[in-house]
Scaffold this active site. Structure first.
Site, PDB file in Angstrom:
ATOM      1  N   ILE A  79      36.311  39.995  20.163  1.00  0.00           N
ATOM      2  CA  ILE A  79      35.572  40.289  20.981  1.00  0.00           C
ATOM      3  C   ILE A  79      34.674  40.467  19.638  1.00  0.00           C
ATOM      4  O   ILE A  79      34.514  41.658  19.203  1.00  0.00           O
ATOM      5  CB  ILE A  79      35.985  41.771  22.251  1.00  0.00           C
ATOM      6  CG1 ILE A  79      37.288  40.976  22.324  1.00  0.00           C
ATOM      7  CG2 ILE A  79      34.936  42.188  22.518  1.00  0.00           C
ATOM      8  CD1 ILE A  79      37.229  40.329  23.277  1.00  0.00           C
ATOM      9  N   LYS A  80      33.350  40.645  20.181  1.00  0.00           N
ATOM     10  CA  LYS A  80      32.094  40.556  19.213  1.00  0.00           C
ATOM     11  C   LYS A  80      31.637  41.831  19.558  1.00  0.00           C
ATOM     12  O   LYS A  80      30.891  42.061  20.916  1.00  0.00           O
ATOM     13  CB  LYS A  80      31.408  39.563  19.272  1.00  0.00           C
ATOM     14  CG  LYS A  80      31.500  38.464  18.589  1.00  0.00           C
ATOM     15  CD  LYS A  80      30.530  36.941  18.545  1.00  0.00           C
ATOM     16  CE  LYS A  80      29.669  37.250  17.688  1.00  0.00           C
ATOM     17  NZ  LYS A  80      28.565  36.216  17.583  1.00  0.00           N
ATOM     18  N   ILE A  81      31.528  42.684  18.460  1.00  0.00           N
ATOM     19  CA  ILE A  81      30.833  44.301  19.312  1.00  0.00           C
ATOM     20  C   ILE A  81      29.319  44.292  18.192  1.00  0.00           C
ATOM     21  O   ILE A  81      29.446  44.525  16.219  1.00  0.00           O
ATOM     22  CB  ILE A  81      31.953  45.477  19.038  1.00  0.00           C
ATOM     23  CG1 ILE A  81      32.572  44.745  20.142  1.00  0.00           C
ATOM     24  CG2 ILE A  81      31.159  46.671  19.001  1.00  0.00           C
ATOM     25  CD1 ILE A  81      33.460  46.515  19.885  1.00  0.00           C
TER      26      ILE A  81
END
Length: 378
Positions: free
Chosen positions: A142-144
């Site tokens: 999950i890209k944050i």
């Protein structure tokens, strides 16, 4: 040992994980992604709002799903969520053999939280959880974004056992904060009783955009000293970032986590396609070779590397002093790297928001056309 026969094989043997910075349903349905994994050494995939906006705007690969979503009457945000998570889930299945073969180190596919949440910690956490549970694959990141508001979200999400790709990192100070957020997340995960081994993370340090921001200023200065520094800021910044990484993994705090089965947060070189055609098209690959990093490339860069990439010798280790000198020389010319990186982060968030709006617009049009077509068919 005889030298490897291809540039991508040499790069892999040097310890650089080759990832593709692109994804589309067309790649999935034609088998193109599987072919790149099989024949060009690709062991991971990154996506972002711009990539999805581009994919949705081309061809007919999404038409059938748009008709189905229109028939269900889902709202726009839900439609985008379903489309993008379906693509990432399918890509994760293509990469699953790599994930299994590498014991979870590679074979990963990244999907980004809604970029409109870049300044919203709680919203980012909720979005990350929703993406993780919906894609429902262990080999997903999950890209944050590494905004100030994103940092506590990174810690919170890792603490729940969710693997994270931290994106939009430009400065060394922010990278240090990202590493701290990563360590804190794993420490909390350990306290929460999670097995640390399956939890993975990469830190996406952006490269070419730094040169793209600084080179025009050097050109305006028009001096020999300025000309000599063209195309050097980005590599110096990235190489110094690797030095920061080495400091952290050499520390006691990390060693304690490693002893508990944790994997390090690998540096990932992002934005590695050259933006200045005067530079070699493999510049940000050949000059950032060091074991234990990821380089995610647009397809054009990947094919350039496959065709005429370098010999993949280590071009990072031992470059700290020279890299610091480049930054000092830039400062002497009035180029403040801190100011540049702050601007790049703001621009990066804005660009992804604009791409998201483009994605929403494309899906809105597709849903409307599908509804009209369905009405005419009745």
């Amino acid at each position: 040992m005889a030298p490897s026969s291809t540039p991508v094989a040499r790069l892999t043997e040097a310890g650089v994980a080759i990832w593709l910075d692109d994804l589309s349903r067309e790649r999935l349905r034609t088998g193109d992604l599987a072919d790149l994994v099989e024949n060009l050494g690709v062991v991971g995939v990154t996506t972002n709002p711009t990539i999805f906006a581009s994919a949705l705007s081309k061809g007919d690969a999404y038409d059938e799903q748009l008709r189905e979503l229109a028939a269900e009457g889902v709202d726009l945000d839900e439609a985008v969520f379903r489309i993008t998570t379906d693509d990432v889930r399918a890509a994760a299945d293509v990469l699953r053999p790599v994930y299994d073969r590498t014991a979870g180190v590679d074979g990963r596919v990244s999907i980004e939280v809604d970029p409109r949440l870049a300044r919203d910690t709680d919203g980012t956490i909720a979005s990350a959880k929703a993406l993780w549970s919906t894609v429902d694959r262990p080999n997903v990141f999950i890209k944050i974004p590494a905004t100030v508001e994103g940092l506590p979200a990174i810690t919170a999400v890792l603490a729940e056992g969710i693997s994270v790709n931290v994106t939009l990192i430009f400065s060394l100070d922010r990278y240090r904060a990202v590493l701290d957020a990563f360590l804190a997340g794993l420490e909390q995960a350990r306290e929460n009783g999670h097995d640390l081994a399956p939890i993975a993370s990469v830190a996406s340090f952006f490269v070419s955009r730094v040169d793209a921001a600084i080179d025009p200023t050097l050109d305006e200065l028009g001096t020999p000293e300025a000309a000599e520094l063209r195309g050097k800021a980005a590599l110096a910044n990235a190489r110094l970032a690797y030095g920061v990484y080495e400091e952290v993994v050499g520390g006691e705090r990390w060693q304690s986590l490693a002893a508990a089965g944790a994997h390090p947060q690998r540096p990932l070189w992002a934005s590695t396609g050259v933006k200045d055609k005067a530079y070699p098209d493999t510049l940000y690959v050949d000059e950032l070779v060091v074991a234990g990093v990821v380089n995610t490339m647009p397809e054009a860069t990947l094919r350039a590397v496959a065709d005429h990439g370098g010999d993949a010798h280590d071009t990072v280790t031992g470059t700290g002093a020279a890299s610091a000198e480049v930054i000092d020389r830039l400062a002497e010319l009035g180029v403040d790297l801190d100011e540049v990186t702050v601007q790049l982060e703001e621009e990066g968030v804005s660009k992804f928001e604009a791409s998201w709006e483009q994605l929403l617009s494309t899906v809105r049009t597709g849903l409307s056309e599908a509804q009209v077509a369905a009405g005419e068919a009745r």
